[in-house]
Design an enzyme around this catalytic site. Sequence first.
Site, mmCIF file in Angstrom:
data_model
loop_
_atom_site.group_PDB
_atom_site.id
_atom_site.type_symbol
_atom_site.label_atom_id
_atom_site.label_comp_id
_atom_site.label_asym_id
_atom_site.label_seq_id
_atom_site.Cartn_x
_atom_site.Cartn_y
_atom_site.Cartn_z
ATOM 1 N N GLU A 85 -2.173 -2.560 -8.111
ATOM 2 C CA GLU A 85 -3.520 -2.750 -7.138
ATOM 3 C C GLU A 85 -4.057 -1.507 -6.320
ATOM 4 O O GLU A 85 -3.283 -0.573 -6.471
ATOM 5 C CB GLU A 85 -2.956 -3.970 -6.258
ATOM 6 C CG GLU A 85 -2.185 -3.443 -4.984
ATOM 7 C CD GLU A 85 -2.470 -2.705 -4.005
ATOM 8 O OE1 GLU A 85 -3.761 -2.810 -3.547
ATOM 9 O OE2 GLU A 85 -1.599 -1.949 -3.361
ATOM 10 N N SER A 128 0.729 -1.244 -0.050
ATOM 11 C CA SER A 128 -0.171 -0.037 0.047
ATOM 12 C C SER A 128 0.850 1.120 -0.022
ATOM 13 O O SER A 128 1.557 1.352 -0.943
ATOM 14 C CB SER A 128 -1.002 -0.139 1.095
ATOM 15 O OG SER A 128 -2.170 0.765 1.024
ATOM 16 N N HIS A 177 -5.423 -5.381 -1.322
ATOM 17 C CA HIS A 177 -6.034 -4.991 -0.252
ATOM 18 C C HIS A 177 -7.378 -6.045 0.013
ATOM 19 O O HIS A 177 -7.988 -5.827 0.909
ATOM 20 C CB HIS A 177 -6.613 -3.759 -0.371
ATOM 21 C CG HIS A 177 -5.664 -2.418 -0.199
ATOM 22 N ND1 HIS A 177 -4.519 -2.312 -1.235
ATOM 23 C CD2 HIS A 177 -5.244 -1.718 0.849
ATOM 24 C CE1 HIS A 177 -3.911 -1.274 -0.935
ATOM 25 N NE2 HIS A 177 -4.194 -0.873 0.378
#
Length: 320
Positions: free
Chosen positions: A224, A125, A291
């Site tokens: 992502e 992330s 995620h």
Amino acid sequence: MTDVRPVTAVPLAQASPVRPPALRPGDQVMLVSPSGPTKPERVARGLELLTGWGLRPVLAPNAYARQGYLAGSDELRAADMNAAFADPDVRGVLCTRGGYGAQRMVDAIDMAAVRADPKVVAGFSDITALQFALWRGARLATVHGPGAAWLDQRTPAVSAESLRRALMTTEPATVTRLPTEETAPVLVPGTATGPLIGGNLCLVLASLGTRDMPDLTGAILLIEDVEEPPYKVDRMLTQLRRTGVLDGVAGVAVGQFTNCADDWAVSVADVIAERLGDLGVPVLGGLPIGHGHGQLTVPVGTPATLDTTAGTLTVSPAVS
């Protein structure tokens, strides 16, 4: 006067990654929070998990610090990272979570210490910014996987085992496309080889124009994201196209785009297929990396193969 230095980027296909030693039972690992503040109860589960693997996890001095949406000031977060890299007893650096803030402190990382004693670094992330910085500053291969603030509901046993293998073995990581993933319809046939680089799409975009943005020529780009509606994903991919950074990419591995929906009759898979489908390179969606539930771990910065016929992404280890 600020010292302005020219930015140079070495194409990933021409650069050799530095692989730190794999973690072994008995090794000490430090849990750091380079981005957003974390929850002690979730870190407690992560500590339990790591201890069960035979590792000796310790908390960085400021792991639980909080300053608004940051895990303490930039100075405190950088100090924890530098302490981990400088301590010879620490063999791994595991980020507790993402959130926001890594970009604010990466320029303060002591890259000489990273190069002098390479250690495995894991996170995802917002940690994409840290991974890009470590690649630029030390050519360090890192691990894109769940944070140590563990949540069993999202990252069950399969996720834990995937992370353990990436940290503690030299086995390649193979991730197989899942038809149930929202991005599974994204498919441009072919096979691509090249170093895997990337992570969170927002952070790839935020790195454009910085010295940390790698030259993607010959690379397989991993993307992502979470809670970004399709039109925003469209905007980000369009910006990547317009900057030219995708011109030499070898392929694109599309991970989980979690909770990326709005009221328009266009899915995030539709957008990704339309924006990447004409690049002339293989594109494979449906990879459980990101995620979403069952997140799997992959090395970044190391050679990989994307095979759309087999529906697999295979990545060589980040550790030696």
